[in-house]
Design a protein around this motif. Sequence first.
Motif, PDB file in Angstrom:
ATOM      1  N   GLN A 283     -36.689   8.414  -1.432  1.00  0.00           N
ATOM      2  CA  GLN A 283     -35.900   8.800  -0.790  1.00  0.00           C
ATOM      3  C   GLN A 283     -36.489   6.945   0.622  1.00  0.00           C
ATOM      4  OE1 GLN A 283     -38.398  12.796   0.954  1.00  0.00           O
ATOM      5  NE2 GLN A 283     -36.467  13.556   0.477  1.00  0.00           N
ATOM      6  N   ALA A 284     -36.082   7.515   1.247  1.00  0.00           N
ATOM      7  CA  ALA A 284     -35.208   6.478   3.043  1.00  0.00           C
ATOM      8  C   ALA A 284     -35.048   6.676   3.500  1.00  0.00           C
ATOM      9  CB  ALA A 284     -34.494   5.090   1.801  1.00  0.00           C
ATOM     10  N   ARG A 285     -35.412   5.929   4.521  1.00  0.00           N
ATOM     11  CA  ARG A 285     -35.102   6.489   6.153  1.00  0.00           C
ATOM     12  C   ARG A 285     -33.922   5.424   5.937  1.00  0.00           C
ATOM     13  NH1 ARG A 285     -37.910  10.160   7.707  1.00  0.00           N
ATOM     14  NH2 ARG A 285     -36.926  10.195   9.603  1.00  0.00           N
ATOM     15  N   ILE A 286     -33.291   5.670   7.243  1.00  0.00           N
ATOM     16  CA  ILE A 286     -31.851   5.194   7.698  1.00  0.00           C
ATOM     17  C   ILE A 286     -31.566   4.915   9.179  1.00  0.00           C
ATOM     18  CG2 ILE A 286     -29.501   4.576   7.746  1.00  0.00           C
ATOM     19  CD1 ILE A 286     -28.975   6.291   4.965  1.00  0.00           C
ATOM     20  N   ARG A 287     -32.069   4.508   9.390  1.00  0.00           N
ATOM     21  CA  ARG A 287     -32.432   4.141  11.391  1.00  0.00           C
ATOM     22  C   ARG A 287     -30.891   3.374  11.651  1.00  0.00           C
ATOM     23  NH1 ARG A 287     -34.229   5.978  15.632  1.00  0.00           N
ATOM     24  NH2 ARG A 287     -33.832   4.614  17.569  1.00  0.00           N
ATOM     25  N   VAL A 288     -30.761   3.872  12.640  1.00  0.00           N
ATOM     26  CA  VAL A 288     -28.889   4.464  12.939  1.00  0.00           C
ATOM     27  C   VAL A 288     -29.164   4.117  14.869  1.00  0.00           C
ATOM     28  CG1 VAL A 288     -26.608   5.226  14.007  1.00  0.00           C
ATOM     29  CG2 VAL A 288     -27.579   6.194  11.638  1.00  0.00           C
ATOM     30  N   ASP A 289     -28.739   2.889  15.286  1.00  0.00           N
ATOM     31  CA  ASP A 289     -29.665   2.355  17.090  1.00  0.00           C
ATOM     32  C   ASP A 289     -28.577   2.695  17.663  1.00  0.00           C
ATOM     33  OD1 ASP A 289     -31.804   1.207  15.921  1.00  0.00           O
ATOM     34  OD2 ASP A 289     -30.531  -0.698  15.587  1.00  0.00           O
ATOM     35  N   SER A 290     -28.438   3.068  18.483  1.00  0.00           N
ATOM     36  CA  SER A 290     -27.507   4.127  19.774  1.00  0.00           C
ATOM     37  C   SER A 290     -26.412   2.322  20.502  1.00  0.00           C
ATOM     38  CB  SER A 290     -28.472   4.150  21.005  1.00  0.00           C
ATOM     39  OG  SER A 290     -29.408   3.228  21.744  1.00  0.00           O
ATOM     40  N   PRO A 291     -25.769   2.100  20.885  1.00  0.00           N
ATOM     41  CA  PRO A 291     -25.488   1.823  21.402  1.00  0.00           C
ATOM     42  C   PRO A 291     -26.114   0.985  22.694  1.00  0.00           C
ATOM     43  CG  PRO A 291     -23.650   2.583  21.253  1.00  0.00           C
ATOM     44  CD  PRO A 291     -25.212   3.253  21.333  1.00  0.00           C
ATOM     45  N   ALA A 292     -26.171  -0.445  22.575  1.00  0.00           N
ATOM     46  CA  ALA A 292     -26.967  -1.322  24.135  1.00  0.00           C
ATOM     47  C   ALA A 292     -26.755  -0.291  24.882  1.00  0.00           C
ATOM     48  CB  ALA A 292     -26.677  -2.936  23.742  1.00  0.00           C
ATOM     49  N   GLY A 293     -28.295  -0.259  26.067  1.00  0.00           N
ATOM     50  CA  GLY A 293     -28.018  -0.536  27.456  1.00  0.00           C
ATOM     51  C   GLY A 293     -27.443   1.195  27.439  1.00  0.00           C
ATOM     52  N   ASP A 294     -27.318   2.384  25.960  1.00  0.00           N
ATOM     53  CA  ASP A 294     -26.827   3.357  26.357  1.00  0.00           C
ATOM     54  C   ASP A 294     -27.655   4.026  25.890  1.00  0.00           C
ATOM     55  OD1 ASP A 294     -25.278   5.886  26.225  1.00  0.00           O
ATOM     56  OD2 ASP A 294     -23.592   5.335  25.529  1.00  0.00           O
ATOM     57  N   ASP A 295     -28.831   4.382  27.070  1.00  0.00           N
ATOM     58  CA  ASP A 295     -29.677   5.578  26.214  1.00  0.00           C
ATOM     59  C   ASP A 295     -28.966   7.200  26.556  1.00  0.00           C
ATOM     60  OD1 ASP A 295     -31.670   3.301  27.377  1.00  0.00           O
ATOM     61  OD2 ASP A 295     -31.772   4.185  29.091  1.00  0.00           O
ATOM     62  N   ALA A 296     -28.058   7.597  26.670  1.00  0.00           N
ATOM     63  CA  ALA A 296     -27.619   9.158  26.278  1.00  0.00           C
ATOM     64  C   ALA A 296     -27.686   9.378  25.241  1.00  0.00           C
ATOM     65  CB  ALA A 296     -26.529   8.836  27.156  1.00  0.00           C
ATOM     66  N   VAL A 297     -27.011   8.543  24.286  1.00  0.00           N
ATOM     67  CA  VAL A 297     -26.703   8.066  22.870  1.00  0.00           C
ATOM     68  C   VAL A 297     -28.028   7.500  21.724  1.00  0.00           C
ATOM     69  CG1 VAL A 297     -25.611   7.911  21.011  1.00  0.00           C
ATOM     70  CG2 VAL A 297     -24.437   7.764  23.289  1.00  0.00           C
ATOM     71  N   ASP A 298     -28.439   8.986  21.335  1.00  0.00           N
ATOM     72  CA  ASP A 298     -29.695   8.648  20.364  1.00  0.00           C
ATOM     73  C   ASP A 298     -29.938   9.098  19.223  1.00  0.00           C
ATOM     74  OD1 ASP A 298     -31.545   7.340  19.079  1.00  0.00           O
ATOM     75  OD2 ASP A 298     -33.702   8.415  20.061  1.00  0.00           O
ATOM     76  N   LEU A 299     -29.260   8.438  18.085  1.00  0.00           N
ATOM     77  CA  LEU A 299     -28.848   8.866  16.425  1.00  0.00           C
ATOM     78  C   LEU A 299     -30.191   9.184  15.672  1.00  0.00           C
ATOM     79  CD1 LEU A 299     -25.007   7.712  16.027  1.00  0.00           C
ATOM     80  CD2 LEU A 299     -26.023  10.070  16.793  1.00  0.00           C
ATOM     81  N   GLY A 300     -31.191   8.328  16.344  1.00  0.00           N
ATOM     82  CA  GLY A 300     -32.554   8.053  15.961  1.00  0.00           C
ATOM     83  C   GLY A 300     -32.245   7.862  13.950  1.00  0.00           C
ATOM     84  N   ASP A 301     -33.363   8.452  13.298  1.00  0.00           N
ATOM     85  CA  ASP A 301     -33.614   8.388  11.917  1.00  0.00           C
ATOM     86  C   ASP A 301     -32.797   9.070  11.148  1.00  0.00           C
ATOM     87  OD1 ASP A 301     -35.057   5.612  12.272  1.00  0.00           O
ATOM     88  OD2 ASP A 301     -36.922   6.862  12.762  1.00  0.00           O
TER      89      ASP A 301
END
Length: 317
Positions: free
Chosen positions: A27-45
């Motif tokens: 297994q592996a973990r894929i990190r999806v970052d939110s747009p810069a400066g947008d704290d309302a979006v966090d797609l996480g790991d």
Amino acid sequence: MTSEQNPSQLDPVADLLETLDLQPAGQARIRVDSPAGDDAVDLGDNEADLFVGRSQPQPHGRVFGGQVLAQCVIAAGRTVADQPGDASRPIHSLHGYFLRAGDSNEPIRFAVERLRDGSSFSARRVHALQHGKVIMSMNLSFQVAADGLDHQASMPAAPPPERLPTAADEVGDIDHPMAQHWAYRRAVDIRHVEGPLYLAPGAQAAAEQKIWMRVTEQIPADPLLHAAVLAYSSDYTLLESVLRRHRLAWSDPRIRAASLDHAMWFHRPLRADDWLLYQQESPSASGGRGLGIGKIFAADGTLVATVAQEGMVRIKD
């Protein structure tokens, strides 16, 4: 003819089944970052299940697109089947993009993201990787069997496949790697109703054709495997309706063709080792691209799948 090309020493169906027998690779973990400066979006790991599969050697050295399609289906389906409770969720659709040419002499890794498991549907995203780069990205959906409205398109008329020549009949005596591959190394028996485009253009400039196809031997009765093999088979000839419309043949050295994307909807249960009629048409070609649309019918007239693919089709001087 070389020993590699000798049909008496080949078992294309066993080779295909081995290619689709993907092995777990952790297994592996894929990190999806939110747009810069947008704290309302966090797609996480997102956690991804990894699988690895071999490639089928090709005369031109590039991975056959249908192979990657089929392996993505198997990889995603393995993560649906291991869910607790009712595991009977057949695939009903896939949408994929071919991003890079693959090396047919190297294995492929598949990273499967489990996007959602609902009460009726399971969604997956698969990335096929070689040398650390994505060569194909695909979204797939699986559904618990359900009742509902039911209708289908009618199967077109076609002569029975037994009356049509095989690829070996057409090009089997030609001493060329590609001709020998078409004739003897494919696990799928493909028979053209309007005549093949291996060596010469079709008699008419029509943007449509019909193909009979089936796996040449019986394969295990696993619905996921049959869906994967159908996806594999669906990639062989769909762009030929573009070539036929412009009176071109695969042997034309000016042609530069490659699949760009592939979409498929699985309507009803199927067997890929029974005869299937693949009705194909091209509604448009422009901008160096051609669109192919296909309907796949069982021999009894049941519509089992619909396919769409756009490909790069360029003619060089």
